[in-house]
Design a protein around this motif. Sequence first.
Motif, mmCIF file in Angstrom:
data_model
loop_
_atom_site.group_PDB
_atom_site.id
_atom_site.type_symbol
_atom_site.label_atom_id
_atom_site.label_comp_id
_atom_site.label_asym_id
_atom_site.label_seq_id
_atom_site.Cartn_x
_atom_site.Cartn_y
_atom_site.Cartn_z
ATOM 1 N N ILE A 216 34.650 47.598 36.893
ATOM 2 C CA ILE A 216 36.101 47.676 37.080
ATOM 3 C C ILE A 216 36.508 49.122 37.350
ATOM 4 N N THR B 174 39.172 48.545 30.408
ATOM 5 C CA THR B 174 39.561 48.003 31.705
ATOM 6 C C THR B 174 40.517 48.992 32.389
ATOM 7 N N PRO C 77 38.809 41.664 33.662
ATOM 8 C CA PRO C 77 37.555 41.003 34.010
ATOM 9 C C PRO C 77 37.786 39.543 34.380
ATOM 10 N N LEU C 78 36.805 38.933 35.007
ATOM 11 C CA LEU C 78 36.926 37.523 35.374
ATOM 12 C C LEU C 78 37.136 36.637 34.149
ATOM 13 N N ILE D 97 40.718 35.840 33.599
ATOM 14 C CA ILE D 97 41.395 35.020 34.612
ATOM 15 C C ILE D 97 41.212 33.555 34.253
ATOM 16 N N THR E 269 39.129 43.736 39.415
ATOM 17 C CA THR E 269 38.129 42.983 38.677
ATOM 18 C C THR E 269 36.752 43.608 38.899
ATOM 19 N N GLU E 270 35.736 43.080 38.215
ATOM 20 C CA GLU E 270 34.378 43.578 38.420
ATOM 21 C C GLU E 270 33.831 43.215 39.796
#
Length: 343
Positions: free
Chosen positions: A137, A167, A268-269, A272, A325-326
């Motif tokens: 990230i 993050t 991060p995912l 979500i 995001t990553e």
Amino acid sequence: MTIRAVEWNTDSIILLDQRLLPKKTEFITLRTIEDVWESIFELKVRGAPAIGITASYGLALWASQATFDSVDKFKKELSVKKDYLCSARPTAVNLFWALERLVSSIRNTDSIEQAQAQLVEEAIRIDLEDEEVCRQIGEHAWTLLKDGDTVLTHCNAGGIATAKYGTALSPFYLGKERGLSLRAFATETRPVLQGARLTAWELQNLGVDVTLITDNMVAHTMKTNSINAVIVGADRVAANGDTANKIGTFGIAIIAQALGVPFYVAAPLSTIDLSTKTGDDIKIEERHPDEIRRIQNELIAPTNIPVFNPAFDVTPSHLITGIITEKGVVKGNYEEALQALFT
């Protein structure tokens, strides 16, 4: 200086008690699942990824102590304990994601001993993965920034809210590793003061040029101090890009749009949640009135004054310039772009 907020210790969990910062850096030992629930609920640990990591270790800890005469009974009670830990904080989706991942990891396991070992291994894997995710990230955040930029952030989405790096604060960590410089403005973040107590402390310890402001100084600061970007974390991102984050984030996004400052969400995912259609479907936690009436137990308002104390608000996706995001920076049609991250 890097401090790990959560560490596995074979038969216990070592946790940084974030309520005591910045006055005191104290680590506590969690030995039961009840200790873990209470630590999440009481904000001894906070930050969506760190909550998920702590909860996963907590479920593995319970499993390692459990004694049952059949694996089916073990799995049934494991599901009950998962739901128990989920009840500690309703907004942060990482909590549910991490615990469901643990339960799923032993679905086909047919012995208690094997299940116990697998649960610990999966919790450690979640911890290690989060560190790498946060680093990525930070890499993608730097594609939006340049050396010498000034970033405003709200609440705390740093290393102590994750496994490492953070993050929203990950570009500061990577910048320090690479000899690049970012200046920060950190909001105080009422009512629990995570910005004043945690972000200011964390960035100062990292050697970042950080300035603390109260929440109601954001508009003036953004207008007069050449803020290049706002970067905040998230506790849940809905399928359409609406984002729940610490209370006050929505207002900052409105100010950023009015002043033409890019507003980014770093998530991060695992944060979500495609099963949550829009921000209207996100349950907003309301906390104890004394968080408003008092500061560090000192009364600052009438004792019985009615209080509205939502811990989070939802920033509509149209106010968000991009979600970091990553897997990269998502912009534009969030509904399509976020879905594509998982395919």
